[in-house]
Design a protein around this motif. Structure first.
Motif, PDB file in Angstrom:
ATOM      1  N   VAL A  79       0.803  -1.226   0.000  1.00  0.00           N
ATOM      2  CA  VAL A  79       0.000   0.000   0.000  1.00  0.00           C
ATOM      3  C   VAL A  79       0.838   1.279   0.000  1.00  0.00           C
ATOM      4  CG1 VAL A  79      -1.951  -1.141   1.124  1.00  0.00           C
ATOM      5  CG2 VAL A  79      -0.260   0.069   2.528  1.00  0.00           C
ATOM      6  N   THR A  80       2.142   1.170  -0.074  1.00  0.00           N
ATOM      7  CA  THR A  80       2.983   2.365   0.099  1.00  0.00           C
ATOM      8  C   THR A  80       2.810   3.386  -1.026  1.00  0.00           C
ATOM      9  OG1 THR A  80       4.894   1.245  -0.872  1.00  0.00           O
ATOM     10  CG2 THR A  80       4.673   1.167   1.532  1.00  0.00           C
ATOM     11  N   ALA A  81       2.678   2.950  -2.263  1.00  0.00           N
ATOM     12  CA  ALA A  81       2.516   3.903  -3.374  1.00  0.00           C
ATOM     13  C   ALA A  81       1.187   4.643  -3.263  1.00  0.00           C
ATOM     14  CB  ALA A  81       2.622   3.185  -4.714  1.00  0.00           C
ATOM     15  N   LEU A  82       0.117   3.916  -2.983  1.00  0.00           N
ATOM     16  CA  LEU A  82      -1.189   4.577  -2.804  1.00  0.00           C
ATOM     17  C   LEU A  82      -1.173   5.483  -1.591  1.00  0.00           C
ATOM     18  CD1 LEU A  82      -3.866   1.827  -3.509  1.00  0.00           C
ATOM     19  CD2 LEU A  82      -3.530   3.954  -4.751  1.00  0.00           C
ATOM     20  N   GLY A  83      -0.577   5.019  -0.519  1.00  0.00           N
ATOM     21  CA  GLY A  83      -0.509   5.820   0.695  1.00  0.00           C
ATOM     22  C   GLY A  83       0.215   7.132   0.494  1.00  0.00           C
ATOM     23  N   ALA A  84       1.228   7.122  -0.353  1.00  0.00           N
ATOM     24  CA  ALA A  84       2.029   8.323  -0.601  1.00  0.00           C
ATOM     25  C   ALA A  84       1.371   9.285  -1.585  1.00  0.00           C
ATOM     26  CB  ALA A  84       3.403   7.920  -1.124  1.00  0.00           C
ATOM     27  N   ASP A  85       0.372   8.835  -2.297  1.00  0.00           N
ATOM     28  CA  ASP A  85      -0.295   9.654  -3.311  1.00  0.00           C
ATOM     29  C   ASP A  85      -1.331  10.550  -2.626  1.00  0.00           C
ATOM     30  OD1 ASP A  85      -1.940  10.646  -5.413  1.00  0.00           O
ATOM     31  OD2 ASP A  85      -1.399   8.912  -6.658  1.00  0.00           O
ATOM     32  N   SER A  86      -1.122  11.856  -2.672  1.00  0.00           N
ATOM     33  CA  SER A  86      -1.985  12.804  -1.965  1.00  0.00           C
ATOM     34  C   SER A  86      -3.437  12.760  -2.443  1.00  0.00           C
ATOM     35  CB  SER A  86      -1.431  14.225  -2.092  1.00  0.00           C
ATOM     36  OG  SER A  86      -1.424  14.616  -3.457  1.00  0.00           O
ATOM     37  N   ARG A  87      -3.677  12.276  -3.639  1.00  0.00           N
ATOM     38  CA  ARG A  87      -5.064  12.167  -4.130  1.00  0.00           C
ATOM     39  C   ARG A  87      -5.879  11.181  -3.297  1.00  0.00           C
ATOM     40  NH1 ARG A  87      -4.031  10.385 -10.084  1.00  0.00           N
ATOM     41  NH2 ARG A  87      -2.532   9.155  -8.894  1.00  0.00           N
ATOM     42  N   PHE A  88      -5.194  10.269  -2.614  1.00  0.00           N
ATOM     43  CA  PHE A  88      -5.884   9.226  -1.850  1.00  0.00           C
ATOM     44  C   PHE A  88      -5.670   9.373  -0.336  1.00  0.00           C
ATOM     45  CE2 PHE A  88      -4.423   7.230  -5.920  1.00  0.00           C
ATOM     46  CZ  PHE A  88      -5.646   7.375  -6.573  1.00  0.00           C
ATOM     47  N   CYS A 120      -8.335   8.001   2.014  1.00  0.00           N
ATOM     48  CA  CYS A 120      -8.832   6.653   1.718  1.00  0.00           C
ATOM     49  C   CYS A 120      -8.184   5.606   2.628  1.00  0.00           C
ATOM     50  CB  CYS A 120      -8.510   6.283   0.265  1.00  0.00           C
ATOM     51  SG  CYS A 120      -9.376   7.290  -0.932  1.00  0.00           S
ATOM     52  N   LEU A 121      -8.953   4.579   2.933  1.00  0.00           N
ATOM     53  CA  LEU A 121      -8.391   3.399   3.579  1.00  0.00           C
ATOM     54  C   LEU A 121      -7.685   2.571   2.523  1.00  0.00           C
ATOM     55  CD1 LEU A 121     -11.333   2.361   5.926  1.00  0.00           C
ATOM     56  CD2 LEU A 121      -9.201   3.515   6.552  1.00  0.00           C
ATOM     57  N   LEU A 122      -6.661   1.863   2.940  1.00  0.00           N
ATOM     58  CA  LEU A 122      -5.823   1.090   2.020  1.00  0.00           C
ATOM     59  C   LEU A 122      -5.958  -0.396   2.324  1.00  0.00           C
ATOM     60  CD1 LEU A 122      -2.709   3.391   2.442  1.00  0.00           C
ATOM     61  CD2 LEU A 122      -4.495   3.562   0.685  1.00  0.00           C
ATOM     62  N   SER A 123      -6.252  -1.182   1.299  1.00  0.00           N
ATOM     63  CA  SER A 123      -6.470  -2.623   1.452  1.00  0.00           C
ATOM     64  C   SER A 123      -5.198  -3.392   1.133  1.00  0.00           C
ATOM     65  CB  SER A 123      -7.594  -3.061   0.511  1.00  0.00           C
ATOM     66  OG  SER A 123      -7.717  -4.453   0.487  1.00  0.00           O
ATOM     67  N   ILE A 173       3.385  -2.111   4.407  1.00  0.00           N
ATOM     68  CA  ILE A 173       2.533  -1.095   5.038  1.00  0.00           C
ATOM     69  C   ILE A 173       3.169   0.290   5.009  1.00  0.00           C
ATOM     70  CG2 ILE A 173       1.529  -0.371   7.242  1.00  0.00           C
ATOM     71  CD1 ILE A 173       1.195  -3.410   7.863  1.00  0.00           C
ATOM     72  N   GLY A 174       4.475   0.354   5.147  1.00  0.00           N
ATOM     73  CA  GLY A 174       5.173   1.637   5.182  1.00  0.00           C
ATOM     74  C   GLY A 174       4.695   2.498   6.340  1.00  0.00           C
ATOM     75  N   ASP A 175       4.474   3.771   6.058  1.00  0.00           N
ATOM     76  CA  ASP A 175       4.041   4.732   7.076  1.00  0.00           C
ATOM     77  C   ASP A 175       2.522   4.841   7.167  1.00  0.00           C
ATOM     78  OD1 ASP A 175       6.675   5.407   7.706  1.00  0.00           O
ATOM     79  OD2 ASP A 175       6.750   6.926   6.117  1.00  0.00           O
ATOM     80  N   TYR A 176       1.803   3.863   6.663  1.00  0.00           N
ATOM     81  CA  TYR A 176       0.351   3.997   6.506  1.00  0.00           C
ATOM     82  C   TYR A 176      -0.454   3.005   7.355  1.00  0.00           C
ATOM     83  CZ  TYR A 176       2.534   6.606   2.891  1.00  0.00           C
ATOM     84  OH  TYR A 176       3.361   7.480   2.243  1.00  0.00           O
TER      85      TYR A 176
END
Length: 139
Positions: free
Chosen positions: A10-19, A22-25, A48-51
């Motif tokens: 989920v790290t790429a989605l988590g880092a994207d400010s557009r999301f 959002c919860l990350l699956s 998981i990274g920082d998310y």
């Protein structure tokens, strides 16, 4: 939102400010790799990274119907390490999780079984259930 690939990071989605709202699956299974307890810990942290606060592990699991003792010692069994490390990390980091599958006939990962005569469900692995519930903060 599902993470990269099979919702495995989920790290790429988590880092994207557009999301950012959002919860990350995230999905991860014991059968995907053979790892030590420390390697499972690092694997989860990398996925998981920082998310952690936004991550919901929507699928995780290991063999529950074959009599495995999930209270076993660390670094003696891949699945024991996986369940212990995963659920400890969920609890410690506040990661929400859904065990897969709760009930699925013929699936070695199923934590419940159904008696078709009485329609009562029973637990397939008491030690596995304890760890799953521990990860949810239910001890």
């Amino acid at each position: 939102m599902g993470g990269k690939g099979y919702s495995e990071n989920v790290t790429a989605l988590g880092a994207d400010s557009r999301f950012s709202n959002c919860l990350l699956s995230l999905h991860n299974y014991a059968f995907w790799a053979e790892r030590s307890a420390e390697e499972w810990q690092n694997d989860w942290l990398n996925r998981i990274g920082d998310y952690a606060s936004r991550t919901v592990v929507t699928e995780f699991g290991s063999t529950m119907t074959q009599g495995k003792d999930y209270n076993g010692a660390a670094n003696t069994d891949n699945e024991v390490d996986y369940i212990q490390v995963s659920t400890k990390l969920f609890r410690d980091r506040g990661v929400q999780s859904v065990y897969w599958p709760g009930l699925r006939e013929g699936d070695w990962y199923s934590i419940q079984t159904l008696d078709h005569t009485t329609f009562k469900m029973s637990t397939t692995n008491v030690s596995g259930l304890w760890w799953i519930q521990y990860g949810w903060g239910m001890d």
